[in-house]
Motif scaffolding. Structure first.
Motif, mmCIF file in Angstrom:
data_model
loop_
_atom_site.group_PDB
_atom_site.id
_atom_site.type_symbol
_atom_site.label_atom_id
_atom_site.label_comp_id
_atom_site.label_asym_id
_atom_site.label_seq_id
_atom_site.Cartn_x
_atom_site.Cartn_y
_atom_site.Cartn_z
ATOM 1 N N ASP A 179 -2.597 15.672 -2.958
ATOM 2 C CA ASP A 179 -2.864 14.810 -4.105
ATOM 3 C C ASP A 179 -3.484 15.583 -5.271
ATOM 4 O OD1 ASP A 179 -5.247 15.181 -2.814
ATOM 5 O OD2 ASP A 179 -5.566 13.066 -2.314
ATOM 6 N N TYR A 180 -3.432 16.912 -5.213
ATOM 7 C CA TYR A 180 -3.778 17.737 -6.367
ATOM 8 C C TYR A 180 -2.542 18.490 -6.867
ATOM 9 C CZ TYR A 180 -4.172 21.208 -2.601
ATOM 10 O OH TYR A 180 -3.929 22.004 -1.506
ATOM 11 N N ASP A 181 -1.364 18.059 -6.407
ATOM 12 C CA ASP A 181 -0.092 18.676 -6.780
ATOM 13 C C ASP A 181 0.596 17.813 -7.841
ATOM 14 O OD1 ASP A 181 2.608 19.445 -6.906
ATOM 15 O OD2 ASP A 181 2.645 20.066 -4.815
ATOM 16 N N ASP A 182 0.923 18.411 -8.989
ATOM 17 C CA ASP A 182 1.563 17.675 -10.084
ATOM 18 C C ASP A 182 2.836 16.961 -9.645
ATOM 19 O OD1 ASP A 182 0.090 17.751 -12.467
ATOM 20 O OD2 ASP A 182 0.609 19.846 -12.805
ATOM 21 N N GLU A 183 3.637 17.623 -8.833
ATOM 22 C CA GLU A 183 4.910 17.042 -8.416
ATOM 23 C C GLU A 183 4.696 15.820 -7.525
ATOM 24 O OE1 GLU A 183 7.885 17.909 -9.690
ATOM 25 O OE2 GLU A 183 6.618 19.192 -10.936
ATOM 26 N N VAL A 184 3.640 15.840 -6.749
ATOM 27 C CA VAL A 184 3.304 14.683 -5.907
ATOM 28 C C VAL A 184 2.786 13.538 -6.774
ATOM 29 C CG1 VAL A 184 1.753 13.845 -4.097
ATOM 30 C CG2 VAL A 184 2.885 16.057 -3.840
ATOM 31 N N ILE A 185 1.910 13.858 -7.708
ATOM 32 C CA ILE A 185 1.354 12.835 -8.599
ATOM 33 C C ILE A 185 2.468 12.143 -9.398
ATOM 34 C CG2 ILE A 185 -0.172 12.407 -10.573
ATOM 35 C CD1 ILE A 185 -1.767 13.058 -8.107
ATOM 36 N N LYS A 186 3.472 12.906 -9.791
ATOM 37 C CA LYS A 186 4.583 12.326 -10.570
ATOM 38 C C LYS A 186 5.307 11.226 -9.795
ATOM 39 C CE LYS A 186 5.544 16.375 -13.459
ATOM 40 N NZ LYS A 186 6.461 17.525 -13.667
ATOM 41 N N GLN A 187 5.317 11.329 -8.465
ATOM 42 C CA GLN A 187 6.006 10.319 -7.658
ATOM 43 C C GLN A 187 5.327 8.950 -7.746
ATOM 44 O OE1 GLN A 187 7.329 11.612 -3.639
ATOM 45 N NE2 GLN A 187 6.640 13.661 -4.244
ATOM 46 N N LEU A 188 4.080 8.926 -8.210
ATOM 47 C CA LEU A 188 3.357 7.663 -8.341
ATOM 48 C C LEU A 188 3.869 6.835 -9.514
ATOM 49 C CD1 LEU A 188 -0.309 8.904 -7.721
ATOM 50 C CD2 LEU A 188 1.292 7.929 -6.047
ATOM 51 N N ASP A 189 4.634 7.466 -10.400
ATOM 52 C CA ASP A 189 5.149 6.737 -11.568
ATOM 53 C C ASP A 189 6.098 5.608 -11.182
ATOM 54 O OD1 ASP A 189 3.702 8.360 -13.269
ATOM 55 O OD2 ASP A 189 5.370 9.741 -13.653
ATOM 56 N N ALA A 190 6.570 5.625 -9.945
ATOM 57 C CA ALA A 190 7.477 4.573 -9.475
ATOM 58 C C ALA A 190 6.742 3.273 -9.146
ATOM 59 C CB ALA A 190 8.237 5.056 -8.239
ATOM 60 N N ASN A 196 -6.856 11.115 -14.074
ATOM 61 C CA ASN A 196 -5.990 11.311 -15.233
ATOM 62 C C ASN A 196 -4.724 10.468 -15.107
ATOM 63 O OD1 ASN A 196 -5.761 12.784 -17.756
ATOM 64 N ND2 ASN A 196 -3.971 13.764 -16.825
ATOM 65 N N TYR A 197 -4.205 10.372 -13.886
ATOM 66 C CA TYR A 197 -3.050 9.506 -13.647
ATOM 67 C C TYR A 197 -3.426 8.048 -13.942
ATOM 68 C CZ TYR A 197 0.054 6.382 -11.216
ATOM 69 O OH TYR A 197 0.885 5.329 -10.934
ATOM 70 N N ALA A 198 -4.599 7.613 -13.478
ATOM 71 C CA ALA A 198 -5.044 6.233 -13.716
ATOM 72 C C ALA A 198 -5.132 5.949 -15.209
ATOM 73 C CB ALA A 198 -6.399 5.997 -13.045
ATOM 74 N N LYS A 199 -5.635 6.903 -15.962
ATOM 75 C CA LYS A 199 -5.737 6.737 -17.422
ATOM 76 C C LYS A 199 -4.349 6.544 -18.032
ATOM 77 C CE LYS A 199 -5.800 10.203 -20.171
ATOM 78 N NZ LYS A 199 -6.103 11.451 -20.919
ATOM 79 N N VAL A 249 0.838 -1.199 0.000
ATOM 80 C CA VAL A 249 0.000 0.000 0.000
ATOM 81 C C VAL A 249 0.878 1.256 0.000
ATOM 82 C CG1 VAL A 249 -1.788 1.321 1.207
ATOM 83 C CG2 VAL A 249 -1.854 -1.185 1.232
ATOM 84 N N VAL A 250 0.517 2.189 -0.852
ATOM 85 C CA VAL A 250 1.142 3.513 -0.912
ATOM 86 C C VAL A 250 0.076 4.539 -0.557
ATOM 87 C CG1 VAL A 250 2.297 5.206 -2.406
ATOM 88 C CG2 VAL A 250 2.727 2.750 -2.726
ATOM 89 N N THR A 251 0.466 5.587 0.157
ATOM 90 C CA THR A 251 -0.509 6.626 0.471
ATOM 91 C C THR A 251 0.057 8.003 0.177
ATOM 92 O OG1 THR A 251 -2.099 7.434 2.112
ATOM 93 C CG2 THR A 251 0.148 7.022 2.899
ATOM 94 N N ILE A 252 -0.841 8.938 -0.121
ATOM 95 C CA ILE A 252 -0.530 10.370 -0.188
ATOM 96 C C ILE A 252 -1.351 11.041 0.899
ATOM 97 C CG2 ILE A 252 -0.619 12.487 -1.562
ATOM 98 C CD1 ILE A 252 -0.690 10.733 -4.072
#
Length: 310
Positions: free
Chosen positions: A53-64, A102-105, A28-31
């Motif tokens: 979780d509405y910050d682009d820089e935070v969302i980018k960290q999910l790419d890992a 959008n990230y999920a897509k 499990v990962v959380t923001i």
């Protein structure tokens, strides 16, 4: 083992959901931005990304990561605060959902579960509401939740993401944040009783809510995951189909504490609902979910826990 994103795991509901998934052997990962949550509440073993979780820089960290499902629970959760800071409420409750969808897509995550709210209904002459009842939000908080549902509906239709909006009715139980006196009717009254031996109630004693214990909420989330019934986008009431009035909550608290507690009623807060309670036929049919904990039993468990914690 599967990997899940559970936003808001520093808060009451998010932490409990994340803990249940971890105990089942998942990753499990959380923001969480820790605006109301606490870092020490995040379950051991949960990967923590601090931020909005509405910050682009935070969302980018999910790419890992590669997520089997996104369970979006984080968000400002007070109708009262939504009037004090409507832009922040919009960001946490609507913009965050849009960005995560959008990230999920982009990431190819095909399941999105959202913690929506009974507040989307507003008030109705017939207070027994189903998923087909018209939504008439009375607070900015409720508007944000409803907007999120509509983003999900569109993303399901356009991109094939299975989206489930769980309209939580009033959640309560062991582990709730007793320091937040602007969210959670039962927890607010109990916290005031323990700290001040006096409960100041904002609004009429005749207001009512439909309460759902935290364990039943987690069960609803688990049963919404990989659901086989319904369409790509579905909305479900997570409710007990039972009215509990404000005066009944006060009475239970006063009778259960080992000291005298007084109470008074003052003017209500903007956008507060008189009350609705929810039909749950749809979630029982589609997901096989039914609340197991009565309000009386759940409230007694919560009171015993809060007394020992105080």
């Amino acid at each position: 083992m599967k990997t899940y994103l559970v936003t808001g795991a520093a808060g009451f509901i998010g932490a409990t959901v994340a803990d249940a998934l971890l105990k089942s052997g998942n990753s499990v990962v959380t923001i969480d931005n820790l605006s109301t949550g606490k870092e020490d509440v995040i379950p051991e073993g949960c990967t923590f990304i601090k931020g909005n979780d509405y910050d682009d820089e935070v969302i980018k960290q999910l790419d890992a990561y590669h997520f089997d499902s996104i369970i979006h629970i984080a968000g400002q959760s007070s109708g009262e605060i939504s009037f004090e800071n409507p832009v922040y409420d919009l960001q946490t409750n609507a913009q965050s959902t849009l960005m995560l969808l959008n990230y999920a897509k982009k990431a190819g995550c095909k399941e999105f579960i959202f913690a929506s709210s009974m507040s989307t209904y507003g008030d109705h002459e017939n207070p027994l509401v189903s998923e087909e009842t018209m939504t008439i939000p009375k607070s900015f908080y409720a508007v944000g939740k409803l907007a999120s549902e509509n983003y999900m509906r569109i993303y399901s239709a356009m991109y094939g993401i299975k989206c489930t909006a769980l309209r939580f009715f009033n959640v309560y139980g062991v582990g709730q944040n007793m320091d937040n006196l602007k969210q959670g009717m039962a927890s607010i009254y109990l916290a005031l009783a323990l700290k001040e031996h006096h409960i100041t109630v904002k609004g009429s004693k005749d207001r009512f809510r439909d309460f759902v214990y935290i364990d039943d909420i987690v069960d609803a989330v688990r049963k919404a995951m990989n659901r086989a019934k319904g369409g790509l986008f579905e909305v479900y009431n997570v409710s007990n189909c039972r009215k509990i009035h404000v005066y009944e909550i006060i009475d239970i608290i006063k009778k259960s504490l080992p000291f005298a507690v007084t109470h008074e009623y003052i003017e209500g807060t903007p956008g507060d609902q008189m009350g609705v309670y929810g039909k749950n036929d749809k979630i029982r049919t589609d997901l096989g979910w039914e609340a197991q904990v009565s309000f009386e039993h759940g409230m007694q468990q919560m009171i015993d826990w809060a007394i020992n914690k105080a």
